[in-house]
Design an enzyme around this catalytic site. Structure first.
Site, PDB file in Angstrom:
ATOM      1  N   PRO A   9       0.659  -1.361  -0.012  1.00  0.00           N
ATOM      2  CG  PRO A   9      -0.131  -1.326   2.155  1.00  0.00           C
ATOM      3  CD  PRO A   9       0.436  -1.968   1.314  1.00  0.00           C
ATOM      4  CG  ASN A  10      -0.343   4.334   1.219  1.00  0.00           C
ATOM      5  OD1 ASN A  10      -1.046   4.978   0.531  1.00  0.00           O
ATOM      6  ND2 ASN A  10      -0.471   3.774   2.081  1.00  0.00           N
ATOM      7  NE  ARG A  17       1.541  14.610   1.443  1.00  0.00           N
ATOM      8  CZ  ARG A  17       1.054  14.086   2.463  1.00  0.00           C
ATOM      9  NH1 ARG A  17       0.447  13.098   2.761  1.00  0.00           N
ATOM     10  NH2 ARG A  17       1.443  14.798   3.609  1.00  0.00           N
ATOM     11  CE1 TYR A  22       8.804   5.188   2.848  1.00  0.00           C
ATOM     12  CE2 TYR A  22       7.417   7.105   3.071  1.00  0.00           C
ATOM     13  CZ  TYR A  22       7.903   6.057   3.431  1.00  0.00           C
ATOM     14  OH  TYR A  22       7.361   5.303   4.717  1.00  0.00           O
ATOM     15  CG  ASN A  74       8.397  -1.997   0.354  1.00  0.00           C
ATOM     16  OD1 ASN A  74       7.778  -2.351   1.300  1.00  0.00           O
ATOM     17  ND2 ASN A  74       8.998  -0.669   0.062  1.00  0.00           N
ATOM     18  CB  ALA A  77       1.283  -0.252   6.069  1.00  0.00           C
ATOM     19  CD  GLU A  98      11.120  -7.462   5.615  1.00  0.00           C
ATOM     20  OE1 GLU A  98      12.174  -8.410   5.762  1.00  0.00           O
ATOM     21  OE2 GLU A  98      10.810  -6.669   6.374  1.00  0.00           O
ATOM     22  CG  HIS A 100      11.336  -2.441   4.460  1.00  0.00           C
ATOM     23  ND1 HIS A 100      10.005  -2.088   4.270  1.00  0.00           N
ATOM     24  CD2 HIS A 100      11.502  -3.580   5.021  1.00  0.00           C
ATOM     25  CE1 HIS A 100       9.531  -3.364   4.816  1.00  0.00           C
ATOM     26  NE2 HIS A 100      10.390  -4.056   5.405  1.00  0.00           N
ATOM     27  NE  ARG A 107       9.809   6.074   8.722  1.00  0.00           N
ATOM     28  CZ  ARG A 107       9.040   5.894   7.580  1.00  0.00           C
ATOM     29  NH1 ARG A 107       9.349   4.843   6.839  1.00  0.00           N
ATOM     30  NH2 ARG A 107       7.946   6.760   7.625  1.00  0.00           N
TER      31      ARG A 107
HETATM   32  O1  CA2 Z   1      10.537   2.101   3.771  1.00  0.00           O
HETATM   33  C1  CA2 Z   1       9.713   1.223   3.220  1.00  0.00           C
HETATM   34  O2  CA2 Z   1       9.735   0.808   2.054  1.00  0.00           O
HETATM   35  C2  CA2 Z   1       8.341   1.009   3.881  1.00  0.00           C
HETATM   36  O3  CA2 Z   1       7.931  -0.316   3.558  1.00  0.00           O
HETATM   37  C3  CA2 Z   1       7.476   1.876   3.121  1.00  0.00           C
HETATM   38  C4  CA2 Z   1       5.967   1.900   3.919  1.00  0.00           C
HETATM   39  C5  CA2 Z   1       6.132   2.032   5.625  1.00  0.00           C
HETATM   40  O4  CA2 Z   1       4.909   1.724   6.070  1.00  0.00           O
HETATM   41  C6  CA2 Z   1       7.020   0.992   6.075  1.00  0.00           C
HETATM   42  O5  CA2 Z   1       7.222   1.243   7.422  1.00  0.00           O
HETATM   43  C7  CA2 Z   1       8.408   1.067   5.209  1.00  0.00           C
HETATM   44  C8  CA2 Z   1       5.038   2.991   3.701  1.00  0.00           C
HETATM   45  C9  CA2 Z   1       5.030   3.369   2.012  1.00  0.00           C
HETATM   46  C10 CA2 Z   1       4.240   4.661   1.962  1.00  0.00           C
HETATM   47  O6  CA2 Z   1       5.067   5.272   0.607  1.00  0.00           O
HETATM   48  C11 CA2 Z   1       4.455   6.491   0.603  1.00  0.00           C
HETATM   49  C12 CA2 Z   1       5.151   6.944  -0.691  1.00  0.00           C
HETATM   50  C13 CA2 Z   1       4.974   8.428  -0.974  1.00  0.00           C
HETATM   51  C14 CA2 Z   1       4.136   9.043   0.091  1.00  0.00           C
HETATM   52  C15 CA2 Z   1       3.451   8.590   1.171  1.00  0.00           C
HETATM   53  C16 CA2 Z   1       3.949   7.242   1.414  1.00  0.00           C
END
Ligand code: CA2
Length: 145
Positions: A9-10, A17, A22, A74, A77, A98, A100, A107
């Site tokens: 997700p996301n 954002r 990221y 990846n 969440a 995996e 990230h 974090r």
């Molecule tokens: O660091 C990573 O790749 C994560 O898997 C990213 C997840 C987060 O919940 C993990 O703890 C670590 C979140 C991805 C959200 O991606 C976004 C990208 C742009 C703007 C907002 C969120």
């Protein structure tokens, strides 16, 4: 060799954002980066992104039947919440890495748990989009040995 890259997700919001965490590159940039590297290594690569836990489980199960040799995932969440995704990876038994983009261990506390960590061959974290390339190299270098 056929590699499946699954993003949770996301991740489709990359570059839109939170550039401080990221980066500024987009999901399409990620796909293009991996495609280029896979092409250089002679690896077949496929991408799947979903914001839905069950859909990710379905895609992992499908990989069992479609001849996927390795999974780069990846779970975003769902890393920190999903027994279902971890169980699916374990059920198919396909070697998985995996990835990230950020380092979840550096974090918030709730990001320190990974349900998939114990079922993957390797975890790559905090190396930005290049972490996916490291994951790809894990498979190509393993193949050469
Ligand atoms: O660091 C990573 O790749 C994560 O898997 C990213 C997840 C987060 O919940 C993990 O703890 C670590 C979140 C991805 C959200 O991606 C976004 C990208 C742009 C703007 C907002 C969120």
């Amino acid at each position: 060799m056929k590699i499946l890259v699954i993003n949770g997700p996301n991740i489709n919001m990359l570059g839109v954002r939170e550039p401080g965490i990221y980066g500024t590159r987009t999901y399409d940039d990620l796909v293009n980066l991996c495609r280029k590297h896979a092409g250089e290594k002679g690896v077949e690569i496929e991408f799947y992104q979903s914001n839905h836990e069950g859909a990710i489980v379905d895609r992992i199960q499908q990989a069992y039947y479609d001849g996927t040799d390795g999974i780069i995932i990846n779970p975003a969440a769902y890393t920190h919440t999903s027994v279902a995704v971890a169980d699916a990876l374990k059920a198919v038994g396909i070697p998985s890495v995996e990835v990230h983009i950020s380092d979840p261990d550096a974090r918030e506390d709730f990001r320190k748990i990974s349900f998939v960590r114990n079922v993957v061959a390797r975890t790559v974290k905090g190396h930005g989009l290049e972490g996916y390339i490291e994951a790809l190299d894990f498979f190509t270098e393993k193949e050469g040995k």
